[in-house]
Design an enzyme around this catalytic site. Structure first.
Site, PDB file in Angstrom:
ATOM      1  CE  LYS A  59      -3.620   2.426   2.493  1.00  0.00           C
ATOM      2  NZ  LYS A  59      -4.694   2.352   3.486  1.00  0.00           N
ATOM      3  CE  LYS A  90      -6.132   1.870  -0.534  1.00  0.00           C
ATOM      4  NZ  LYS A  90      -6.508   1.951   0.842  1.00  0.00           N
TER       5      LYS A  90
HETATM    6  C1  PBG Z   1      -7.428   3.680   5.480  1.00  0.00           C
HETATM    7  C2  PBG Z   1      -7.812   3.372   4.086  1.00  0.00           C
HETATM    8  C3  PBG Z   1      -7.666   4.262   3.022  1.00  0.00           C
HETATM    9  C4  PBG Z   1      -8.225   3.634   1.909  1.00  0.00           C
HETATM   10  C5  PBG Z   1      -8.680   2.384   2.299  1.00  0.00           C
HETATM   11  N1  PBG Z   1      -8.399   2.223   3.656  1.00  0.00           N
HETATM   12  C6  PBG Z   1      -7.136   5.639   3.005  1.00  0.00           C
HETATM   13  C7  PBG Z   1      -5.814   5.935   3.519  1.00  0.00           C
HETATM   14  O1  PBG Z   1      -4.948   5.067   3.681  1.00  0.00           O
HETATM   15  O2  PBG Z   1      -5.608   7.101   3.811  1.00  0.00           O
HETATM   16  C8  PBG Z   1      -8.312   4.292   0.574  1.00  0.00           C
HETATM   17  C9  PBG Z   1      -9.324   3.769  -0.375  1.00  0.00           C
HETATM   18  C10 PBG Z   1      -9.633   4.672  -1.510  1.00  0.00           C
HETATM   19  O3  PBG Z   1      -8.987   5.718  -1.726  1.00  0.00           O
HETATM   20  O4  PBG Z   1     -10.570   4.339  -2.250  1.00  0.00           O
HETATM   21  N2  PBG Z   1      -6.982   2.723   6.281  1.00  0.00           N
END
Ligand code: PBG
Length: 331
Positions: free
Chosen positions: A203, A257
């Protein structure tokens, strides 16, 4: 992969197999079905919190009843899983994030509500503290530092309560070190051996999450950024180490991601580890496509094209806000 053998032109004319829809159908290498989709939904506990998210036109924050209707829609369209994201009461966000492991928090209520109407639908959750954190971070913060080991303990509590509520797939999206092993161990020792973990393994610290943070009401809160735990977008080898580590700690499935800007990572993860691999077409990707489509700058066909690209890159499935639209189209 073997090298293709090509007779010299004109014996080889690659256009022969592109000539008609029938020939193109016969030579299609990848497919997309509703079974490849995981549908992320936002569920609100705030009175009047439901409705369209301005930076994600076409995506709604749902009430609990709305979540039940989404579950019925998913069942009808053969979408195998919903992923729940809570839009929680801002007054109940604390520095200790205690609501994250409250069985009555909106996320856990949504799990139970969905299981009531659609017991066969897989319910995925998010494991991270941000919806319940006064600081907007995914982990506990002390003196401006995101605490790793204390956060992992909190995540374990959160996970056990979600498992108790009926979650099928836990999605740790927090990027703390050691969380997969800790979660797997706790699930085993608490009689939850069949709960799966889909690790947000690679991520990245991405600007493409902006609209999501609007959707869950975290935008105004975040102090600083998430770069001390989410990955540097410049890194590829580190992503492979993250995935290897999470699989070794007991992740059943892994995720890359964001999605489209990181298709090279998807391909490499699939080829190296041959594990169930997913990508998240995140909120900013949705906003980009949908914004351009609504302005008439792109045609709606780009949505399917973007999802086929994930399949071509080796993904078994995709988390996408387009899940219901695409499943309807494929039906
Ligand atoms: C937070 C989380 C995020 C997303 C999924 N879980 C945002 C972040 O890490 O700030 C993002 C998903 C998206 O942008 O569609 N734990």
């Amino acid at each position: 992969m073997p090298d293709p053998i090509l007779a010299p032109f004109p014996a080889t004319r690659l256009r022969r197999l592109r000539r008609t829809p029938a020939l193109r159908a016969l030579t299609t290498e990848t497919n997309l079905t509703a079974g490849n989709l995981i549908w992320p939904i936002f569920v609100t506990e705030i009175a009047g919190g439901e409705g369209e998210i301005p930076s994600m036109p076409g995506v709604q924050r749902l009430t609990l009843d709305g979540a039940k209707r989404a579950a019925e829609t998913a069942m009808r369209l053969n979408i195998p899983a919903l992923c729940i994201f809570p839009h929680s009461d801002p007054d109940q966000k604390t520095e200790g994030c205690e609501r994250a492991w409250d069985p009555e928090n909106i996320g856990n209520r949504a799990i139970r509500a969905i299981k009531e109407v659609a017991p066969d639908l897989a319910v995925m959750t998010d494991i991270a503290l941000d919806p319940y954190n006064a600081n907007g971070h995914d982990g506990l913060v002390r003196d401006g530092v995101i605490l790793n080991d204390e956060t992992v303990e909190a995540l374990v509590r959160m996970a056990l309560v979600q498992a108790e509520a009926g979650a099928d797939i836990l999605g740790p999206s927090d990027m703390m070190d050691g969380r997969i092993g800790a979660l797997r161990g706790a699930l085993e020792s608490h009689g939850r051996k069949d709960v799966a973990i889909l690790s947000y393994a690679a991520k990245y610290a991405s600007g493409f999450y902006g609209p999501f943070r609007d959707a869950v009401g975290a935008s105004g809160r975040l102090v600083g950024d998430k770069k001390t735990y989410q990955m540097n977008p410049a890194n590829r080898e580190e992503a492979l180490r993250c995935v290897a580590r999470d699989l070794a700690e007991g992740a059943d499935m892994v995720m890359v991601k964001p999605g489209m800007p990181y298709l090279d990572i998807c391909r490499e993860v699939k080829d190296r580890f041959a594990a169930p691999t997913y990508a998240y077409q995140v909120s900013g990707e949705y906003a980009m496509l949908e914004g351009a489509i609504r302005n008439g700058w792109l045609g709606r066909g780009v949505v399917l094209e973007s999802l086929i690209a994930f399949r071509r890159a080796g993904c078994d499935g995709i988390l996408t806000y387009y899940a219901p639209e695409i499943a309807e189209m494929l039906a």
